[in-house]
Design a protein around this motif. Structure first.
Motif, short mmCIF file in Angstrom:
data_model
loop_
_atom_site.label_atom_id
_atom_site.label_comp_id
_atom_site.label_asym_id
_atom_site.label_seq_id
_atom_site.Cartn_x
_atom_site.Cartn_y
_atom_site.Cartn_z
N TYR A 234 24.99 32.51 59.69
CA TYR A 234 25.74 33.59 60.32
C TYR A 234 25.35 33.76 61.79
O TYR A 234 26.11 34.31 62.58
CB TYR A 234 25.58 34.90 59.54
CG TYR A 234 24.21 35.52 59.60
CD1 TYR A 234 23.79 36.20 60.74
CD2 TYR A 234 23.33 35.44 58.53
CE1 TYR A 234 22.54 36.77 60.81
CE2 TYR A 234 22.07 35.99 58.59
CZ TYR A 234 21.68 36.66 59.74
OH TYR A 234 20.43 37.20 59.82
N ARG A 236 24.78 31.23 63.85
CA ARG A 236 25.65 30.27 64.53
C ARG A 236 27.06 30.84 64.67
O ARG A 236 27.70 30.70 65.71
CB ARG A 236 25.66 28.96 63.72
CG ARG A 236 26.39 27.83 64.41
CD ARG A 236 26.38 26.60 63.53
NE ARG A 236 27.00 26.90 62.23
CZ ARG A 236 26.92 26.10 61.18
NH1 ARG A 236 26.27 24.98 61.24
NH2 ARG A 236 27.52 26.43 60.04
N THR A 237 27.53 31.51 63.61
CA THR A 237 28.86 32.13 63.70
C THR A 237 28.91 33.15 64.82
O THR A 237 29.86 33.18 65.60
CB THR A 237 29.21 32.82 62.36
OG1 THR A 237 29.08 31.88 61.32
CG2 THR A 237 30.62 33.38 62.39
N ARG A 239 27.15 33.25 67.50
CA ARG A 239 27.16 32.56 68.80
C ARG A 239 28.53 31.94 69.03
O ARG A 239 29.06 31.97 70.14
CB ARG A 239 26.08 31.47 68.84
CG ARG A 239 24.69 32.04 68.83
CD ARG A 239 23.69 31.09 69.49
NE ARG A 239 22.42 31.76 69.67
CZ ARG A 239 21.35 31.57 68.89
NH1 ARG A 239 21.41 30.69 67.89
NH2 ARG A 239 20.24 32.23 69.10
N ALA A 240 29.12 31.36 67.97
CA ALA A 240 30.43 30.72 68.13
C ALA A 240 31.51 31.75 68.47
O ALA A 240 32.54 31.40 69.03
CB ALA A 240 30.80 29.97 66.85
N LYS A 241 31.26 33.01 68.14
CA LYS A 241 32.21 34.05 68.52
C LYS A 241 32.06 34.43 69.98
O LYS A 241 32.85 35.22 70.49
CB LYS A 241 31.97 35.31 67.67
CG LYS A 241 32.40 35.17 66.24
CD LYS A 241 32.54 36.52 65.55
CE LYS A 241 31.22 37.22 65.32
NZ LYS A 241 31.35 38.37 64.39
N GLY A 242 31.01 33.93 70.61
CA GLY A 242 30.79 34.24 72.02
C GLY A 242 29.99 35.51 72.23
O GLY A 242 30.02 36.09 73.30
N MET A 243 29.24 35.94 71.21
CA MET A 243 28.41 37.13 71.41
C MET A 243 27.21 36.76 72.28
O MET A 243 26.72 35.64 72.25
CB MET A 243 27.92 37.68 70.06
CG MET A 243 29.02 37.94 69.05
SD MET A 243 30.51 38.67 69.72
CE MET A 243 29.90 40.29 70.16
N SER A 244 26.73 37.75 73.05
CA SER A 244 25.60 37.49 73.94
C SER A 244 24.33 37.31 73.10
O SER A 244 24.26 37.78 71.97
CB SER A 244 25.42 38.63 74.91
OG SER A 244 25.08 39.80 74.20
N VAL A 247 23.07 40.52 71.66
CA VAL A 247 23.75 40.98 70.45
C VAL A 247 23.36 40.11 69.26
O VAL A 247 23.09 40.60 68.16
CB VAL A 247 25.28 40.98 70.65
CG1 VAL A 247 25.99 41.27 69.34
CG2 VAL A 247 25.66 42.00 71.70
N THR A 251 21.23 42.56 67.23
CA THR A 251 22.12 43.17 66.25
C THR A 251 22.15 42.33 64.97
O THR A 251 21.72 42.78 63.91
CB THR A 251 23.56 43.31 66.80
OG1 THR A 251 23.49 44.05 68.02
CG2 THR A 251 24.45 44.04 65.82
N HIS A 252 22.60 41.09 65.10
CA HIS A 252 22.80 40.30 63.89
C HIS A 252 21.50 39.93 63.20
O HIS A 252 21.33 40.16 62.00
CB HIS A 252 23.62 39.06 64.22
CG HIS A 252 25.07 39.35 64.46
ND1 HIS A 252 26.02 39.25 63.48
CD2 HIS A 252 25.72 39.78 65.56
CE1 HIS A 252 27.21 39.59 63.96
NE2 HIS A 252 27.04 39.92 65.24
N VAL A 253 20.59 39.34 63.95
CA VAL A 253 19.36 38.85 63.32
C VAL A 253 18.43 40.01 62.98
O VAL A 253 17.91 40.11 61.86
CB VAL A 253 18.65 37.83 64.22
CG1 VAL A 253 17.39 37.33 63.56
CG2 VAL A 253 19.58 36.67 64.53
N ARG A 255 18.96 43.18 62.40
CA ARG A 255 19.41 44.04 61.31
C ARG A 255 19.06 43.44 59.95
O ARG A 255 18.64 44.16 59.04
CB ARG A 255 20.92 44.25 61.45
CG ARG A 255 21.57 45.09 60.41
CD ARG A 255 21.06 46.53 60.44
NE ARG A 255 21.81 47.32 59.47
CZ ARG A 255 21.78 47.12 58.17
NH1 ARG A 255 20.99 46.20 57.68
NH2 ARG A 255 22.50 47.85 57.35
N ASN A 256 19.19 42.14 59.84
CA ASN A 256 18.83 41.48 58.58
C ASN A 256 17.33 41.38 58.41
O ASN A 256 16.81 41.55 57.31
CB ASN A 256 19.42 40.06 58.53
CG ASN A 256 20.88 40.06 58.13
OD1 ASN A 256 21.21 40.10 56.96
ND2 ASN A 256 21.76 40.04 59.11
#
Ligand SMILES: Nc1ncnc2c1ncn2[C@@H]1O[C@H](COP(=O)(O)OP(=O)(O)OP(=O)(O)O)[C@@H](O)[C@H]1O
Ligand code: SF4
Ligand SMILES: [Mg+2]
Lengths: 336, 334
Positions: A234, A236-237, A239-244, A247, A251-253, A255-256
């Motif tokens: 997720y 990689r996803t 990053r592939a969405k273009g999030m900085s 974030v 945010t992603h890492v 939070r998990n």
């Protein structure tokens, strides 16, 4: 979730009763005489009288019943009374009395709680506040000099016992440099800027020792958890969405990664009350840990029984809290 | 350098080389790959596991872990820029904005702790600057577009509340969120069961007609590729070994590896899994840059030149290219 919490709380009651009984039996088996520390000049008959008046030597089931009644009925009623809600006749209540001071055990405990919360609790908070960013950066910059240094310091902080770091600090900062007092003065009354500074000064070393220890552990957890998550698909996803990167990581890492770490932090809270015994001894902070030690040394069974049981309650309670937090943080968990 | 090309391509990749620096030495995953993509067309990339399909496509947007990965050479021309030379901020605008990505495993590609709606809305806010409300509206449209029933309710669900096929639809919705010019789909159906596979392929066909983006479709399956592509690129050991329009490739496969892959396809009168043959032998470990044909150990036509020289892509007319010293049609060396 609410259902689950209530169910767990109901289960906790018999568990705790069993625990309290086991503690009681173990203490009953322990050798020791509450009059043992009285001056030798006191004659044997007087000692026997004292023992009798304390209730020592009663059959175990009666003693246990009295303690349970004291803990679960009389003490709650007494404290309700203190806040203005009177149920029943206050004069008939026998509170749990310490062998050593002949005063109610709960009053002793309440006296000690502020010191423990200030020193040990604050060190836990500091430990967490230091540990989380260190863990995050160490994982994100794995094998960088920052990570290497962090790993080294937490290895030291984790493997060197607190009595050693504590004594080392006293030798360096009190004895050699004279920056901080080596003995914590509980009677200090903070009422001015100067006394506030004194209070801060006497807290620095015990808080630092414990914070180092806590931070070492929690930062390792944080780092490991971040590393686990940084390689997930997720990420990689995202990053592939273009999030900085900010974030992606915060945010992603994060939070998990926080899910297991928060659980560990919650599970560690009871150790605030019990685990700092050694540090409290070294710096003479007369908190709960020291109270327990004094109680054990003086064979003050009501005190030891009550304190130990409170620790047990905290452990059971924070286990439940950890589970509930886990369920809140991780949407995949459903308890019902 | 590629023949038969009328319009300027949307994507033009030249001599891309990517290696991994590992403890056991350097792995040469992508060894000088060139390809292009025209507006609205679908290019399939086929090859066995480990042939470098994913690494090639992820190199384009630097989605690899760098290090251990290093993109050592190449240009990726897109929209007048070389993506490999863009500043990180500018590259970020391309990712998820102009180029959308779908990955193989929908079960792990979504973040488990965020609602699906949040995950779809993220790129909308980031690239298109939509407000929360606008993004939500667009997210509902996107979920409807990819065929998720009662879309507006499902925005507040978490990924684990979706089946695998539905999650892949969500991934497609995310990839298409900002109307990309290119969609790169890395084996989007491999992890799904057969009926769901077919549904996803149908969906992509439909979306392609509707939205008109160019697609790179990575797959193991030449059968699937035949049904949807305009062109096919066959990869082996980090090289392109054959490249042709889809009709040419099936009518006139020129590389022994392509022929072997085609031979593994079940034919019409055969059915079932047990009919699947596979090519004997394993793809080579890519620890050094080869100076012989990497397919030689498994090739039935290998001869002495194959051991001494690695064949590079040769033009066979009408854009059909092959990298092989053996002319299978004449049955003789070239
Ligand atoms: N992180 C990595 N570290 C080292 N080597 C890697 C890494 N990622 C990929 N490789 C190597 O790169 C080569 C190409 O891998 P790639 O994932 O592109 O293959 P693929 O064609 O996509 O295969 P599949 O069909 O299994 O997805 C493989 O040999 C693999 O071992
Ligand atoms: S170059 Fe030689 S070994 Fe390689 S595919 Fe052609 S015939 Fe086979
Ligand atoms: Mg792949």
């Amino acid at each position: 979730m609410l259902n689950y919490t209530l169910r767990r709380l109901l289960f906790a009651i018999p568990t705790l009763l069993v625990i309290s009984f086991i503690i009681f039996v173990i203490l009953d088996l322990a050798p020791g005489d509450p009059t043992g520390q009285l001056p030798l000049t006191i004659p044997a008959e007087v000692r026997a009288k004292i023992r009798e008046s304390l209730g020592v030597g009663e059959p175990i089931h009666i003693a246990y019943f009295k303690w349970v009644r004291g803990f679960f009925v009389y003490e709650p009623l007494y404290w309700l009374d203190q806040i203005g809600i009177t149920i029943g006749d206050p004069s008939e209540r026998a509170r749990i009395i310490s062998y050593a001071t002949r005063g109610p055990v709960f009053d002793l405990i309440l006296e000690r709680i502020p010191q423990t919360l200030w020193v040990v609790g604050l060190s836990y908070v500091f430990g967490i506040l230091i540990a989380l960013p260190i863990g995050v950066i160490s994982a994100y910059k794995q094998y960088s000099w920052f990570d290497q240094l962090g790993t080294f310091i937490s290895m030291v902080g984790f493997s060197v016992p607190t009595f050693f770091t504590g004594l080392l600090m006293i030798v360096i900062f009190s004895v050699q440099l004279g920056w901080f007092p080596s003995v914590y003065d509980t009677t200090l009354d903070v009422n001015s800027w100067d006394t506030f500074i004194l209070q801060v000064k006497q807290m620095v070393m015990p808080v630092a020792v414990l914070a180092l220890y806590n931070a070492s552990q929690i930062s390792r957890f944080m780092r490991a958890s971040m590393l686990d998550n940084l390689t997930q698909d997720y990420v990689r996803t995202a990053r592939a969405k273009g999030m900085s990167e900010k974030v992606v990581v915060l945010t992603h890492v994060l939070r998990n990664s926080l899910i297991p770490v928060v659980t560990v932090i919650a599970l560690g809270v009871p150790t605030i009350f019990s685990g700092a015994i050694i540090t409290e001894q070294i710096f003479r902070v007369n908190g709960l840990g020291q109270l327990l030690i004094i109680g054990i040394q003086g064979s003050d069974f009501p005190l030891v029984q009550t304190l130990t049981f409170i620790f047990a309650i905290l452990i059971v309670l924070f286990n439940l809290i950890a589970d509930v937090i886990y369920g809140i943080l991780d949407p995949r968990i459903r308890y019902d | 350098m590629l023949g038969g090309r009328a319009i300027k391509p949307v994507l033009d990749v030249t001599d891309l080389r990517t290696v991994f620096h590992t403890q056991d030495g350097t792995v040469h995953a992508v060894n000088g790959i060139s390809f292009y993509l025209e507006e609205g067309e679908l290019l399939s990339v086929v090859g066995e596991s480990g042939s470098g399909k994913s690494v090639t496509m992820m190199s384009l947007l630097k989605l690899l872990p760098i290090p251990p990965a290093e993109i050592v050479a190449g240009t990726v021309e897109f929209d007048g820029n070389d993506l490999l030379k863009l500043e990180p901020e500018a590259l970020r605008q391309v990712r998820g904005g102009d180029i959308g990505f779908i990955f193989q495993d929908p079960m792990t590609s979504l973040n488990p702790v965020f609602k699906v709606g949040f995950q779809i809305m993220e790129p909308l806010k980031e690239h298109l600057g939509l407000s929360e409300k606008e993004a939500r509206k667009r997210a509902v449209e996107l979920l409807e577009l990819v065929g998720i029933p009662s879309a507006s309710d499902r925005l507040d669900d978490y990924p684990h509340q979706f089946s695998g096929g539905m999650r892949q639809r969500v991934m497609i919705a995310i990839a298409l969120a900002c109307d990309p010019k290119i969609l790169i789909a890395d084996e989007p159906t491999t992890a799904l069961d057969v009926t769901i596979q077919a549904q996803i392929i149908e969906l992509v066909k439909k979306l392609r007609q509707k939205l008109g983006m160019a697609i790179v479709w990575i797959t193991h399956d030449l059968g699937v590729a035949a049904g949807i592509s305009d062109r096919i690129m066959v990869m082996y050991a980090g090289f392109v070994v054959e490249h042709a329009k889809v009709k040419d490739l099936y009518k006139r496969p020129l590389h022994p590896y392509t022929r072997a892959l085609l031979a593994t396809l079940p034919t019409d009168d055969e059915e079932g899994e047990d009919r699947l043959k596979s090519i004997s032998g394993l793809p080579p470990a890519l620890h050094e840059y080869p100076n012989s044909c990497p397919f030689a150990p498994r090739c039935e036509h290998a001869f002495d030149r194959c051991q001494k020289e690695n064949p590079l892509l040769m033009e066979m007319g009408d854009g059909h290219q092959v990298a092989c010293w053996w002319d299978v049609e004449k049955g003789a060396p070239r």
